[in-house]
Design a protein around this motif. Structure first.
Motif, PDB file in Angstrom:
ATOM      1  N   MET A   1       0.839  -1.180   0.000  1.00 25.84           N
ATOM      2  CA  MET A   1       0.000   0.000   0.000  1.00 25.84           C
ATOM      3  C   MET A   1       0.887   1.248   0.000  1.00 25.84           C
ATOM      4  O   MET A   1       1.845   1.328   0.727  1.00 25.84           O
ATOM      5  N   THR A   2       0.535   2.195  -0.810  1.00 23.15           N
ATOM      6  CA  THR A   2       1.348   3.405  -0.938  1.00 23.15           C
ATOM      7  C   THR A   2       0.995   4.436   0.128  1.00 23.15           C
ATOM      8  O   THR A   2      -0.110   4.449   0.653  1.00 23.15           O
ATOM      9  N   THR A   3       1.963   5.277   0.415  1.00 23.54           N
ATOM     10  CA  THR A   3       1.728   6.383   1.340  1.00 23.54           C
ATOM     11  C   THR A   3       1.772   7.719   0.616  1.00 23.54           C
ATOM     12  O   THR A   3       1.694   8.758   1.237  1.00 23.54           O
ATOM     13  N   LEU A   4       1.892   7.686  -0.714  1.00 25.46           N
ATOM     14  CA  LEU A   4       1.967   8.904  -1.520  1.00 25.46           C
ATOM     15  C   LEU A   4       0.572   9.272  -2.017  1.00 25.46           C
ATOM     16  O   LEU A   4      -0.094   8.464  -2.645  1.00 25.46           O
ATOM     17  N   ILE A   5       0.139  10.499  -1.708  1.00 23.47           N
ATOM     18  CA  ILE A   5      -1.190  10.936  -2.126  1.00 23.47           C
ATOM     19  C   ILE A   5      -1.087  12.189  -2.993  1.00 23.47           C
ATOM     20  O   ILE A   5      -0.148  12.969  -2.891  1.00 23.47           O
ATOM     21  N   TYR A   6      -2.090  12.343  -3.843  1.00 23.63           N
ATOM     22  CA  TYR A   6      -2.215  13.485  -4.749  1.00 23.63           C
ATOM     23  C   TYR A   6      -3.278  14.419  -4.185  1.00 23.63           C
ATOM     24  O   TYR A   6      -4.334  13.969  -3.737  1.00 23.63           O
ATOM     25  N   VAL A   7      -3.002  15.704  -4.203  1.00 27.08           N
ATOM     26  CA  VAL A   7      -3.973  16.716  -3.780  1.00 27.08           C
ATOM     27  C   VAL A   7      -4.150  17.674  -4.948  1.00 27.08           C
ATOM     28  O   VAL A   7      -3.210  18.364  -5.348  1.00 27.08           O
ATOM     29  N   LEU A  20       0.114  21.848   4.159  1.00 28.45           N
ATOM     30  CA  LEU A  20       0.743  21.056   5.217  1.00 28.45           C
ATOM     31  C   LEU A  20      -0.054  21.118   6.512  1.00 28.45           C
ATOM     32  O   LEU A  20      -0.254  20.096   7.181  1.00 28.45           O
ATOM     33  N   HIS A  21      -0.518  22.298   6.881  1.00 23.03           N
ATOM     34  CA  HIS A  21      -1.308  22.457   8.114  1.00 23.03           C
ATOM     35  C   HIS A  21      -2.561  21.582   8.079  1.00 23.03           C
ATOM     36  O   HIS A  21      -2.876  20.893   9.047  1.00 23.03           O
ATOM     37  N   ALA A  26      -4.449  14.966   9.649  1.00 31.19           N
ATOM     38  CA  ALA A  26      -4.754  13.564   9.340  1.00 31.19           C
ATOM     39  C   ALA A  26      -3.597  12.635   9.690  1.00 31.19           C
ATOM     40  O   ALA A  26      -3.777  11.423   9.718  1.00 31.19           O
ATOM     41  N   GLY A  27      -2.410  13.178   9.925  1.00 32.32           N
ATOM     42  CA  GLY A  27      -1.260  12.343  10.257  1.00 32.32           C
ATOM     43  C   GLY A  27       0.052  13.051   9.962  1.00 32.32           C
ATOM     44  O   GLY A  27       0.089  14.241   9.653  1.00 32.32           O
ATOM     45  N   THR A  28       1.120  12.309  10.040  1.00 28.26           N
ATOM     46  CA  THR A  28       2.461  12.843   9.835  1.00 28.26           C
ATOM     47  C   THR A  28       2.781  12.924   8.345  1.00 28.26           C
ATOM     48  O   THR A  28       2.693  11.930   7.640  1.00 28.26           O
ATOM     49  N   VAL A  29       3.146  14.130   7.905  1.00 27.55           N
ATOM     50  CA  VAL A  29       3.542  14.334   6.517  1.00 27.55           C
ATOM     51  C   VAL A  29       5.060  14.249   6.456  1.00 27.55           C
ATOM     52  O   VAL A  29       5.764  15.036   7.090  1.00 27.55           O
ATOM     53  N   ILE A  30       5.564  13.272   5.695  1.00 24.27           N
ATOM     54  CA  ILE A  30       7.003  13.073   5.557  1.00 24.27           C
ATOM     55  C   ILE A  30       7.589  14.058   4.546  1.00 24.27           C
ATOM     56  O   ILE A  30       8.646  14.630   4.763  1.00 24.27           O
ATOM     57  N   ARG A  31       6.893  14.240   3.434  1.00 21.99           N
ATOM     58  CA  ARG A  31       7.400  15.096   2.360  1.00 21.99           C
ATOM     59  C   ARG A  31       6.229  15.709   1.605  1.00 21.99           C
ATOM     60  O   ARG A  31       5.190  15.084   1.432  1.00 21.99           O
ATOM     61  N   GLN A  50       3.702  12.690   0.967  1.00 20.18           N
ATOM     62  CA  GLN A  50       4.009  11.351   1.447  1.00 20.18           C
ATOM     63  C   GLN A  50       3.658  11.312   2.920  1.00 20.18           C
ATOM     64  O   GLN A  50       4.217  12.061   3.717  1.00 20.18           O
ATOM     65  N   MET A  51       2.728  10.446   3.258  1.00 18.65           N
ATOM     66  CA  MET A  51       2.308  10.276   4.640  1.00 18.65           C
ATOM     67  C   MET A  51       3.185   9.213   5.298  1.00 18.65           C
ATOM     68  O   MET A  51       3.819   8.403   4.628  1.00 18.65           O
ATOM     69  N   ALA A  52       3.209   9.196   6.635  1.00 19.53           N
ATOM     70  CA  ALA A  52       4.089   8.292   7.373  1.00 19.53           C
ATOM     71  C   ALA A  52       3.683   6.826   7.265  1.00 19.53           C
ATOM     72  O   ALA A  52       4.529   5.946   7.372  1.00 19.53           O
ATOM     73  N   SER A  53       2.400   6.565   7.057  1.00 21.06           N
ATOM     74  CA  SER A  53       1.941   5.169   6.983  1.00 21.06           C
ATOM     75  C   SER A  53       0.747   5.070   6.039  1.00 21.06           C
ATOM     76  O   SER A  53       0.064   6.059   5.777  1.00 21.06           O
TER      77      SER A  53
END
Length: 108
Positions: A1-7, A20-21, A26-31, A50-53
């Protein structure tokens, strides 16, 4: 499962810090790769985060897809691989490879 999302569908008023705010709720943003693309119809703003999980990515999509931010309805989904498209007789992704290489994080 990917942690990369498109907005997508970000307003011209929306900046990277605001994105980012909102997504940190919703969780930890890695990048975050915040992109402003100038095309024939004006400017288009979108981001890849990229989310942490995978669970945090799922939560961000469930909670934030369809949410209104700065007057625009957000489109939030899993990031997909780049598709080749033709634009003005040329492959779009080939013409913009330098942009894609700098802005879209790779998935390991």
């Amino acid at each position: 499962m990917t942690t990369l999302i498109y907005v997508g569908n970000l307003s011209l008023l929306t900046g990277e810090e605001q994105v980012l705010h909102v997504f940190r709720q919703a969780g930890t943003v890695i990048r975050c790769s915040f992109i402003v693309d100038h095309n024939s119809t004006g400017y288009e703003r979108f981001a890849f985060l990229q989310m942490a999980s995978p669970a945090e990515a799922d939560k961000a999509i469930a909670v934030l897809d369809g949410r209104v931010l700065d007057g625009q309805v957000l489109k939030v989904d899993y990031a997909r691989p780049t598709e080749f498209r033709f634009h003005c007789g040329q492959e779009w992704s080939a013409r913009h490879q330098h942009v894609l290489a700098r802005t879209v994080p790779t998935i390991s």
